[in-house]
Design a protein around this motif. Sequence first.
Motif, PDB file in Angstrom:
ATOM      1  N   LEU A 106       0.839  -1.208   0.000  1.00  0.00           N
ATOM      2  CA  LEU A 106       0.000   0.000   0.000  1.00  0.00           C
ATOM      3  C   LEU A 106       0.869   1.250   0.000  1.00  0.00           C
ATOM      4  O   LEU A 106       0.562   2.245  -0.669  1.00  0.00           O
ATOM      5  CB  LEU A 106      -0.914  -0.011   1.221  1.00  0.00           C
ATOM      6  N   GLY A 107       1.957   1.192   0.762  1.00  0.00           N
ATOM      7  CA  GLY A 107       2.848   2.335   0.835  1.00  0.00           C
ATOM      8  C   GLY A 107       3.539   2.632  -0.480  1.00  0.00           C
ATOM      9  O   GLY A 107       3.654   3.793  -0.888  1.00  0.00           O
ATOM     10  N   VAL A 108       4.003   1.593  -1.163  1.00  0.00           N
ATOM     11  CA  VAL A 108       4.689   1.795  -2.437  1.00  0.00           C
ATOM     12  C   VAL A 108       3.731   2.392  -3.468  1.00  0.00           C
ATOM     13  O   VAL A 108       4.052   3.390  -4.134  1.00  0.00           O
ATOM     14  CB  VAL A 108       5.281   0.471  -2.958  1.00  0.00           C
ATOM     15  N   LEU A 109       2.541   1.800  -3.609  1.00  0.00           N
ATOM     16  CA  LEU A 109       1.585   2.317  -4.591  1.00  0.00           C
ATOM     17  C   LEU A 109       1.132   3.720  -4.206  1.00  0.00           C
ATOM     18  O   LEU A 109       1.018   4.605  -5.056  1.00  0.00           O
ATOM     19  CB  LEU A 109       0.398   1.355  -4.705  1.00  0.00           C
ATOM     20  N   GLY A 110       0.888   3.929  -2.904  1.00  0.00           N
ATOM     21  CA  GLY A 110       0.474   5.249  -2.447  1.00  0.00           C
ATOM     22  C   GLY A 110       1.550   6.294  -2.676  1.00  0.00           C
ATOM     23  O   GLY A 110       1.256   7.435  -3.053  1.00  0.00           O
ATOM     24  N   TYR A 111       2.815   5.914  -2.475  1.00  0.00           N
ATOM     25  CA  TYR A 111       3.910   6.864  -2.681  1.00  0.00           C
ATOM     26  C   TYR A 111       4.089   7.186  -4.162  1.00  0.00           C
ATOM     27  O   TYR A 111       4.365   8.331  -4.538  1.00  0.00           O
ATOM     28  CB  TYR A 111       5.199   6.294  -2.098  1.00  0.00           C
ATOM     29  N   LEU A 112       3.928   6.199  -5.023  1.00  0.00           N
ATOM     30  CA  LEU A 112       3.965   6.456  -6.461  1.00  0.00           C
ATOM     31  C   LEU A 112       2.867   7.445  -6.851  1.00  0.00           C
ATOM     32  O   LEU A 112       3.099   8.379  -7.638  1.00  0.00           O
ATOM     33  CB  LEU A 112       3.793   5.155  -7.237  1.00  0.00           C
ATOM     34  N   ALA A 113       1.670   7.239  -6.300  1.00  0.00           N
ATOM     35  CA  ALA A 113       0.562   8.156  -6.583  1.00  0.00           C
ATOM     36  C   ALA A 113       0.904   9.562  -6.110  1.00  0.00           C
ATOM     37  O   ALA A 113       0.669  10.561  -6.814  1.00  0.00           O
ATOM     38  CB  ALA A 113      -0.707   7.652  -5.908  1.00  0.00           C
ATOM     39  N   HIS A 114       1.459   9.667  -4.904  1.00  0.00           N
ATOM     40  CA  HIS A 114       1.846  10.974  -4.357  1.00  0.00           C
ATOM     41  C   HIS A 114       2.859  11.661  -5.260  1.00  0.00           C
ATOM     42  O   HIS A 114       2.740  12.871  -5.540  1.00  0.00           O
ATOM     43  CB  HIS A 114       2.427  10.782  -2.951  1.00  0.00           C
ATOM     44  N   ARG A 115       3.845  10.928  -5.738  1.00  0.00           N
ATOM     45  CA  ARG A 115       4.881  11.504  -6.602  1.00  0.00           C
ATOM     46  C   ARG A 115       4.308  12.021  -7.916  1.00  0.00           C
ATOM     47  O   ARG A 115       4.869  12.929  -8.533  1.00  0.00           O
ATOM     48  CB  ARG A 115       5.972  10.466  -6.879  1.00  0.00           C
ATOM     49  N   HIS A 116       3.198  11.444  -8.338  1.00  0.00           N
ATOM     50  CA  HIS A 116       2.567  11.872  -9.587  1.00  0.00           C
ATOM     51  C   HIS A 116       1.439  12.875  -9.359  1.00  0.00           C
ATOM     52  O   HIS A 116       0.682  13.171 -10.277  1.00  0.00           O
ATOM     53  CB  HIS A 116       2.059  10.651 -10.346  1.00  0.00           C
TER      54      HIS A 116
END
Length: 300
Positions: A106-116
């Motif tokens: 969840l953290g990895v996908l959420g962080y990717l979303a945040h970066r975009h």
Amino acid sequence: MAGLLQRVKSKMAIFAHRKARGMLDGEYGSVFKGRSLDFDDLRGYVPGDEVRDIDWKATARHGSPLIRRYAAVRRQTVLLVTDTGRNMAAEARSGEAKKDIAVLALGVLGYLAHRHGDLVGLVCGDSTATRSLPAKGGEAHLERLLGHVDSHTSLDAAASRIQEQLEYTARTIKGRHLLFVVADEIAADDAMAQLLRRLRAQHEILWLTVRDADLAPYPLTGQVPSAEVDYCSVADSALLPWQPAASAAVKAAYTRATAERDAARRAMLRAAGITEGEVAGSGDVITGLFALLERHRRAG
């Protein structure tokens, strides 16, 4: 104690040296960059358009290729949907707690979303209650989401039932979002299949399955467990003696039942148009998410 998001970043940094982090970030961007999830209208196909944007039904009615166009928006909303029931506090195939693997994913996908620049929200719970946290931006918000999942997943929680969280999403979440579902090895049935089709008609869905622990360590390792070690079912705390698992017949039956359940789950998700990935441990999360995003992009 390091924050959960910091642990996620550290894990991603390890893979950065293998060039996988940049590939993962690029894969997320290639799947969603420049494409809103809100349908706008149709227009005629021109050379250079993405084939995946062709509306084949409209094309058949019109007699010439038509392209789906989407309203231009700056951000999309990513909704993390996960199970915080006691099943997710049990061991995964790697021997880690499933919840630790789920929090990392969840953290990895959420962080990717945040970066975009995307917004991230959360729906989680067990068989008795579902909780939601609204979609927002920022690392502090993502840390709160991960902390909520981590603190609410324990062996003292009620039993898992991801259907409850999916039904809540279908009832209450308006608009079109990207759903990232993290759950354990669910069983396929008609009610679940119908619910997934309903959700897929409204949302994009990525699904990550955290694999269950094996029946017992003995058949795999050949090492007889210590007499002091007890294995218990998270469903009802019943003792699971390791001796029956040493039987070739029991092991074969268990392997066959697991394979049948896996095949039924995969077929159900595939029929609903949902892309699924599987991970056995935290070491699989980065590569597993990359493969999941790649398959979703190709499915288009």
